[in-house]
Scaffold this active site. Structure first.
Site, PDB file in Angstrom:
ATOM      1  N   ARG A 180       0.819  -1.214   0.000  1.00  0.00           N
ATOM      2  CA  ARG A 180       0.000   0.000   0.000  1.00  0.00           C
ATOM      3  C   ARG A 180       0.854   1.265   0.000  1.00  0.00           C
ATOM      4  NH1 ARG A 180      -4.941   0.134  -0.245  1.00  0.00           N
ATOM      5  NH2 ARG A 180      -5.438  -1.704   1.000  1.00  0.00           N
ATOM      6  N   ARG A 222       0.833  -6.787  -9.617  1.00  0.00           N
ATOM      7  CA  ARG A 222       1.414  -6.110  -8.444  1.00  0.00           C
ATOM      8  C   ARG A 222       1.952  -7.079  -7.407  1.00  0.00           C
ATOM      9  NH1 ARG A 222      -3.608  -3.422  -4.924  1.00  0.00           N
ATOM     10  NH2 ARG A 222      -4.975  -5.230  -4.890  1.00  0.00           N
ATOM     11  N   HIS A 243      -1.399   3.068 -10.132  1.00  0.00           N
ATOM     12  CA  HIS A 243      -2.211   3.401  -8.936  1.00  0.00           C
ATOM     13  C   HIS A 243      -1.393   4.308  -8.004  1.00  0.00           C
ATOM     14  CE1 HIS A 243      -4.644   2.780  -5.398  1.00  0.00           C
ATOM     15  NE2 HIS A 243      -5.387   1.844  -5.955  1.00  0.00           N
ATOM     16  N   GLU A 266      -4.753   8.153 -10.258  1.00  0.00           N
ATOM     17  CA  GLU A 266      -4.313   6.992 -11.033  1.00  0.00           C
ATOM     18  C   GLU A 266      -4.588   7.188 -12.521  1.00  0.00           C
ATOM     19  OE1 GLU A 266      -6.300   3.556  -9.252  1.00  0.00           O
ATOM     20  OE2 GLU A 266      -6.528   4.710  -7.417  1.00  0.00           O
TER      21      GLU A 266
HETATM   22  C1  BG6 Z   1      -8.690   2.237  -6.105  1.00  0.00           C
HETATM   23  C2  BG6 Z   1     -10.136   1.836  -6.195  1.00  0.00           C
HETATM   24  O1  BG6 Z   1      -8.132   2.228  -7.387  1.00  0.00           O
HETATM   25  O2  BG6 Z   1      -7.985   1.296  -5.305  1.00  0.00           O
HETATM   26  C3  BG6 Z   1     -10.722   1.699  -4.799  1.00  0.00           C
HETATM   27  O3  BG6 Z   1     -10.837   2.803  -6.954  1.00  0.00           O
HETATM   28  C4  BG6 Z   1      -9.889   0.743  -3.969  1.00  0.00           C
HETATM   29  O4  BG6 Z   1     -12.072   1.239  -4.908  1.00  0.00           O
HETATM   30  C5  BG6 Z   1      -8.452   1.204  -3.978  1.00  0.00           C
HETATM   31  O5  BG6 Z   1     -10.400   0.682  -2.643  1.00  0.00           O
HETATM   32  C6  BG6 Z   1      -7.491   0.319  -3.180  1.00  0.00           C
HETATM   33  O6  BG6 Z   1      -7.529  -1.001  -3.619  1.00  0.00           O
HETATM   34  P1  BG6 Z   1      -6.653  -2.093  -2.906  1.00  0.00           P
HETATM   35  O7  BG6 Z   1      -7.006  -3.408  -3.534  1.00  0.00           O
HETATM   36  O8  BG6 Z   1      -5.224  -1.736  -3.157  1.00  0.00           O
HETATM   37  O9  BG6 Z   1      -7.007  -2.024  -1.434  1.00  0.00           O
END
Ligand code: BG6
Length: 283
Positions: A62, A85, A155, A257
């Protein structure tokens, strides 16, 4: 190999740090070909990385710039946001240019990917850095005999000093799917997007240039190839529910993103597609 390239462990995973001639750095993991840090100058971190991010095989990280491929979100049968990823990519090229430094990583179809997605694909991520600019390009080819389609995103988790003080400019008049309200379609009415609640929007084909207005840290965000732009901040409750975010960390990040989600990319045999996101210091 010159001193522009530094191999190092980053939170226990193999990483490559690229140094630009004018002092910028970007750090990229083999895992996910994920950018985890961009510093125009030492200590001036522009990407958010959660204090509680997992750095473990099979788990998404994250923060930084996860590569979402070949499926955006839960919109299909594959793992959420695809498998790119959470797989190791192979470094294929590094180059020290006059004004910037660049390297490329590759991921191709394997027995592991064919088990869940039959496509014969080859993907490359190229990361280029200079002090005031970071470019990330995703290139996808179809070397196989059958067509396939995919959705994708870079992202990008941007670090912000204080969420409530930032604004995003450039989205006015653009239609979006609101993922916090059952994907209903709305239109951005205001010139500036501010954050006062959870925001999870897929903007359909916005202008390719946005500006993140943040006190003392304005950033120009440009994209090409990617049709859509996703803007996401989980806000308090969702942030608290994530095991890989510390409470309150949602105030220090926003995701902008470069994405291709509403209309999948179709790749015929022999065809290729590229998309790029560029971040540059503004003002
Ligand atoms: C974003 C989505 O791209 O990623 C969200 O629009 C999502 O809906 C977020 O919660 C995080 O996703 P993840 O799978 O990394 O927790």
């Amino acid at each position: 190999m010159t001193d522009r390239f530094e191999s190092l462990p980053y939170r226990g995973l193999p990483a490559l740090r690229l140094h630009s001639p004018d002092g910028g750095t970007v750090t990229v993991l083999r895992y996910g070909a994920q950018v985890v840090s961009w510093q125009p100058a030492p200590g001036d971190e522009r990407l958010f990385m959660s204090e509680r991010a997992y750095f473990a095989p099979g788990k998404p990280i994250r923060g930084g710039i996860p590569v979402v491929f070949p499926q955006f979100g839960p919109r299909g049968p594959l793992p959420r946001h695809g498998f790119a990823r959470t797989l190791d990519w192979t470094e294929t090229e590094r180059r020290a240019m006059d004004t910037f430094t660049t390297a490329t990583w590759r991921l191709s179809a394997s027995d592991a990917t064919r088990k869940i997605w039959p496509a014969e694909f080859a993907a490359e991520v190229t990361v280029s850095v200079e002090r005031s600019r970071l470019d990330v390009e995703l290139h996808v080819e179809n070397p196989g005999a059958a067509p396939f389609e995919f959705t994708t995103a870079l992202h990008t988790y941007l670090a912000v000093p204080e969420l409530e003080a930032i604004r995003i400019a450039g989205l006015e008049g653009t239609e979006f799917e609101d993922q916090t309200r059952g994907n209903i379609r709305s239109r951005q009415q205001t010139e500036l997007l501010a954050f006062e609640e959870e925001v999870d929007r897929i903007y359909a084909a916005p202008k390719p240039q946005l500006v993140l207005h943040a006190p003392r840290r304005p950033l120009l965000i440009e994209q090409s190839g990617f049709r859509d732009t996703v803007v996401w901040n989980p806000w308090e409750e969702k942030c608290a529910a994530f095991a890989d975010m510390a409470p309150g960390e949602f105030r220090r990040m926003v995701c902008v993103e470069a994405a291709q989600t509403l209309v999948p990319v179709q790749l015929a045999p022999g065809a290729e597609w590229s998309g790029r996101q560029s971040l540059s210091l503004a003002g």
